[in-house]
Design an enzyme around this catalytic site. Structure first.
Site, PDB file in Angstrom:
ATOM      1  N   SER A   1      41.474  45.487  38.956  1.00 36.08           N
ATOM      2  CA  SER A   1      40.188  44.950  38.498  1.00 36.08           C
ATOM      3  C   SER A   1      39.870  43.629  39.170  1.00 36.08           C
ATOM      4  O   SER A   1      40.670  42.695  39.140  1.00 36.08           O
ATOM      5  CB  SER A   1      40.225  44.684  36.988  1.00 36.08           C
ATOM      6  OG  SER A   1      40.264  45.880  36.290  1.00 36.08           O
TER       7      SER A   1
ATOM      8  N   MET B   1      46.735  47.861  31.792  1.00 32.26           N
ATOM      9  CA  MET B   1      46.397  49.239  31.424  1.00 32.26           C
ATOM     10  C   MET B   1      46.467  50.188  32.622  1.00 32.26           C
ATOM     11  O   MET B   1      45.746  51.194  32.661  1.00 32.26           O
ATOM     12  CB  MET B   1      44.983  49.275  30.831  1.00 32.26           C
ATOM     13  CG  MET B   1      44.784  48.326  29.658  1.00 32.26           C
ATOM     14  SD  MET B   1      43.064  48.272  29.140  1.00 32.26           S
ATOM     15  CE  MET B   1      43.079  46.853  28.029  1.00 32.26           C
ATOM     16  N   SER B   2      47.315  49.877  33.588  1.00 28.21           N
ATOM     17  CA  SER B   2      47.340  50.717  34.803  1.00 28.21           C
ATOM     18  C   SER B   2      48.696  50.670  35.485  1.00 28.21           C
ATOM     19  O   SER B   2      49.697  50.287  34.881  1.00 28.21           O
ATOM     20  CB  SER B   2      46.270  50.206  35.776  1.00 28.21           C
ATOM     21  OG  SER B   2      46.623  48.933  36.264  1.00 28.21           O
TER      22      SER B   2
ATOM     23  N   HIS C   1      36.680  41.432  29.164  1.00 27.34           N
ATOM     24  CA  HIS C   1      36.694  41.967  30.535  1.00 27.34           C
ATOM     25  C   HIS C   1      36.037  41.003  31.528  1.00 27.34           C
ATOM     26  O   HIS C   1      36.453  40.908  32.681  1.00 27.34           O
ATOM     27  CB  HIS C   1      35.990  43.335  30.555  1.00 27.34           C
ATOM     28  CG  HIS C   1      36.147  44.086  31.845  1.00 27.34           C
ATOM     29  ND1 HIS C   1      37.382  44.382  32.397  1.00 27.34           N
ATOM     30  CD2 HIS C   1      35.225  44.600  32.708  1.00 27.34           C
ATOM     31  CE1 HIS C   1      37.211  45.045  33.531  1.00 27.34           C
ATOM     32  NE2 HIS C   1      35.920  45.188  33.746  1.00 27.34           N
TER      33      HIS C   1
ATOM     34  N   TYR D   1      42.565  55.310  30.154  1.00 23.50           N
ATOM     35  CA  TYR D   1      41.566  55.066  29.093  1.00 23.50           C
ATOM     36  C   TYR D   1      40.180  55.611  29.443  1.00 23.50           C
ATOM     37  O   TYR D   1      39.330  55.741  28.566  1.00 23.50           O
ATOM     38  CB  TYR D   1      41.488  53.571  28.717  1.00 23.50           C
ATOM     39  CG  TYR D   1      41.028  52.648  29.820  1.00 23.50           C
ATOM     40  CD1 TYR D   1      39.706  52.599  30.236  1.00 23.50           C
ATOM     41  CD2 TYR D   1      41.935  51.793  30.437  1.00 23.50           C
ATOM     42  CE1 TYR D   1      39.287  51.752  31.245  1.00 23.50           C
ATOM     43  CE2 TYR D   1      41.539  50.940  31.451  1.00 23.50           C
ATOM     44  CZ  TYR D   1      40.211  50.932  31.850  1.00 23.50           C
ATOM     45  OH  TYR D   1      39.820  50.103  32.859  1.00 23.50           O
ATOM     46  N   GLU D   2      39.955  55.917  30.720  1.00 21.88           N
ATOM     47  CA  GLU D   2      38.677  56.522  31.088  1.00 21.88           C
ATOM     48  C   GLU D   2      38.609  57.989  30.658  1.00 21.88           C
ATOM     49  O   GLU D   2      37.547  58.606  30.725  1.00 21.88           O
ATOM     50  CB  GLU D   2      38.474  56.442  32.615  1.00 21.88           C
ATOM     51  CG  GLU D   2      38.277  55.033  33.123  1.00 21.88           C
ATOM     52  CD  GLU D   2      38.188  54.998  34.643  1.00 21.88           C
ATOM     53  OE1 GLU D   2      37.099  55.224  35.171  1.00 21.88           O
ATOM     54  OE2 GLU D   2      39.222  54.750  35.288  1.00 21.88           O
TER      55      GLU D   2
ATOM     56  N   HIS E   1      41.899  55.206  35.482  1.00 30.58           N
ATOM     57  CA  HIS E   1      42.680  54.758  34.324  1.00 30.58           C
ATOM     58  C   HIS E   1      42.780  55.857  33.274  1.00 30.58           C
ATOM     59  O   HIS E   1      41.848  56.643  33.094  1.00 30.58           O
ATOM     60  CB  HIS E   1      42.032  53.531  33.668  1.00 30.58           C
ATOM     61  CG  HIS E   1      41.868  52.359  34.574  1.00 30.58           C
ATOM     62  ND1 HIS E   1      40.782  52.209  35.401  1.00 30.58           N
ATOM     63  CD2 HIS E   1      42.664  51.281  34.781  1.00 30.58           C
ATOM     64  CE1 HIS E   1      40.911  51.088  36.088  1.00 30.58           C
ATOM     65  NE2 HIS E   1      42.039  50.505  35.735  1.00 30.58           N
TER      66      HIS E   1
ATOM     67  N   ASN F   1      44.360  36.271  32.156  1.00 25.28           N
ATOM     68  CA  ASN F   1      44.174  35.667  30.825  1.00 25.28           C
ATOM     69  C   ASN F   1      45.546  35.543  30.185  1.00 25.28           C
ATOM     70  O   ASN F   1      46.479  36.246  30.564  1.00 25.28           O
ATOM     71  CB  ASN F   1      43.267  36.542  29.954  1.00 25.28           C
ATOM     72  CG  ASN F   1      43.798  37.956  29.799  1.00 25.28           C
ATOM     73  OD1 ASN F   1      43.791  38.746  30.753  1.00 25.28           O
ATOM     74  ND2 ASN F   1      44.266  38.275  28.615  1.00 25.28           N
TER      75      ASN F   1
ATOM     76  N   ALA G   1      45.125  43.521  37.372  1.00 22.06           N
ATOM     77  CA  ALA G   1      44.838  42.356  36.541  1.00 22.06           C
ATOM     78  C   ALA G   1      45.651  42.540  35.270  1.00 22.06           C
ATOM     79  O   ALA G   1      45.723  43.648  34.741  1.00 22.06           O
ATOM     80  CB  ALA G   1      43.350  42.317  36.216  1.00 22.06           C
TER      81      ALA G   1
ATOM     82  N   HIS H   1      35.296  48.002  39.400  1.00 21.61           N
ATOM     83  CA  HIS H   1      36.008  48.958  40.245  1.00 21.61           C
ATOM     84  C   HIS H   1      34.988  49.784  41.016  1.00 21.61           C
ATOM     85  O   HIS H   1      34.322  50.634  40.440  1.00 21.61           O
ATOM     86  CB  HIS H   1      36.842  49.924  39.397  1.00 21.61           C
ATOM     87  CG  HIS H   1      38.125  49.341  38.902  1.00 21.61           C
ATOM     88  ND1 HIS H   1      39.317  49.498  39.565  1.00 21.61           N
ATOM     89  CD2 HIS H   1      38.403  48.611  37.810  1.00 21.61           C
ATOM     90  CE1 HIS H   1      40.272  48.884  38.908  1.00 21.61           C
ATOM     91  NE2 HIS H   1      39.752  48.331  37.829  1.00 21.61           N
TER      92      HIS H   1
HETATM   93  N1  HPA Z   1      45.764  43.192  28.087  1.00 25.76           N
HETATM   94  C1  HPA Z   1      45.746  44.404  28.682  1.00 25.76           C
HETATM   95  N2  HPA Z   1      45.245  44.591  29.895  1.00 25.76           N
HETATM   96  C2  HPA Z   1      44.753  43.523  30.549  1.00 25.76           C
HETATM   97  C3  HPA Z   1      44.748  42.248  29.989  1.00 25.76           C
HETATM   98  C4  HPA Z   1      45.279  42.078  28.683  1.00 25.76           C
HETATM   99  O1  HPA Z   1      45.300  40.966  28.097  1.00 25.76           O
HETATM  100  N3  HPA Z   1      44.193  41.402  30.900  1.00 25.76           N
HETATM  101  C5  HPA Z   1      43.876  42.167  31.987  1.00 25.76           C
HETATM  102  N4  HPA Z   1      44.229  43.441  31.777  1.00 25.76           N
END
Ligand code: HPA
Length: 289
Positions: free
Chosen positions: A33, A219-220, A257, A88-89, A86, A243, A116, A64
């Protein structure tokens, strides 16, 4: 249930690509991302929209793009995925990982994964880069694994080892490359845990993941790495800490996001420089087909 890809499906996509480009990549790079800017650094670039490539899934997430870019990164023959798929998609994991086997059949010997991620390790700061040392496959614990189902020995064994998934030699090279950059912050190294998403984690989940031994959460990446190791690709990768996860109920901020993408934009140059130096330092692999 949707029909899984056959060996012939992977082969026909690989052959389609090989017949539509003169490029013969050694290294495949998957952009996380906000990190797709790397693809803009590719020289002699030839790009394909995912929608024009036979069998390719489409990417649906903001941040993306959906392009496969062939060319050179700092002299290294590469194929760059600008946008990944992903869980989740809604994709099954065998679809998420489709490109990896296609790359293998095209003659790629090394996969570089980027993502990310949220920082769990309290030492991490936003903008840090974490070299991935190991991973925890949370989805795997619940039975979701890209290798679930009949095994095709032409790709790899039924029970592959993943205890050495992230190439030690390439990790050493990454530390050397980082030193060349003269950055103030050190290159972090740690364990990436994959969760299914798409919601960010609760406070209790973050505490749990930290206690499990993870340093960054995302998540990947893990499905692609498993499939890559299964078919004999050399792998290494890194997370951009976009983050810090929320570890306390007193914290007012929330993960979002936009913050993830913004951090990606800010760190983009540093990342591009890093990957570029690394590309020059990747030695030939002994597992080329
Ligand atoms: N959690 C899960 N996936 C992420 C995060 C997070 O804090 N930051 C970027 N991708």
């Amino acid at each position: 249930m949707e029909k899984m890809f056959t060996y012939e499906d992977y082969q026909s996509t690989a052959e389609w690509l090989l017949s539509h480009t003169k490029h013969r990549p050694q290294v495949a790079v998957i952009c996380g991302s906000g990190l797709g800017g790397l693809a803009d650094k590719v020289t002699q670039a030839q790009a394909f929209e995912y929608s024009e490539i036979p069998n390719f899934p489409q990417s649906t997430v903001p941040g993306h793009a959906g392009r496969l870019v062939f060319g050179f990164l700092n002299g290294r023959a590469c194929v760059v995925m600008q946008g990944r798929f992903h869980f989740y998609e809604g994709y099954p994991l065998w679809k998420v990982t489709f490109p990896v086997r296609v790359f293998r059949l095209m003659g790629v010997d090394t996969l570089v994964v980027t993502n990310a991620a949220g920082g769990l390790n309290p030492k991490f700061e936003v903008g840090d880069i974490m070299l991935i040392h190991d991973h925890i496959n949370m989805l795997g614990f619940s039975g979701q694994n890209p290798l679930r189902g009949p095994n095709d020995e032409r790709f790899g064994p039924r029970f592959p080892a993943v205890s050495d998934a992230y190439d030690c030699n390439l990790r050493q090279k990454a530390h050397c490359a980082w030193k060349q950059m003269g950055e103030q912050r050190e290159l972090q190294e740690g364990t990436y845990v994959m969760v299914g998403g798409p919601n960010f984690e609760t406070v209790a989940e973050c505490r749990l993941l930290l206690n499990l031994g993870a340093d960054a959460v995302g998540m990947s990446t893990v499905p692609e790495v498993i499939v890559a190791r299964h078919c004999g690709l050399r792998v290494f990768g890194f997370s951009l800490i976009t983050n810090k996860v929320i570890m306390s109920y007193e914290t007012i901020e929330k993960a979002n996001h936009e913050e993830v993408l913004e951090s990606g934009r800010k760190a983009a140059q540093k990342l591009e420089q890093f990957v570029s130096i690394l590309m020059a330092n990747i030695p030939p692999s002994d597992n080329a087909i």
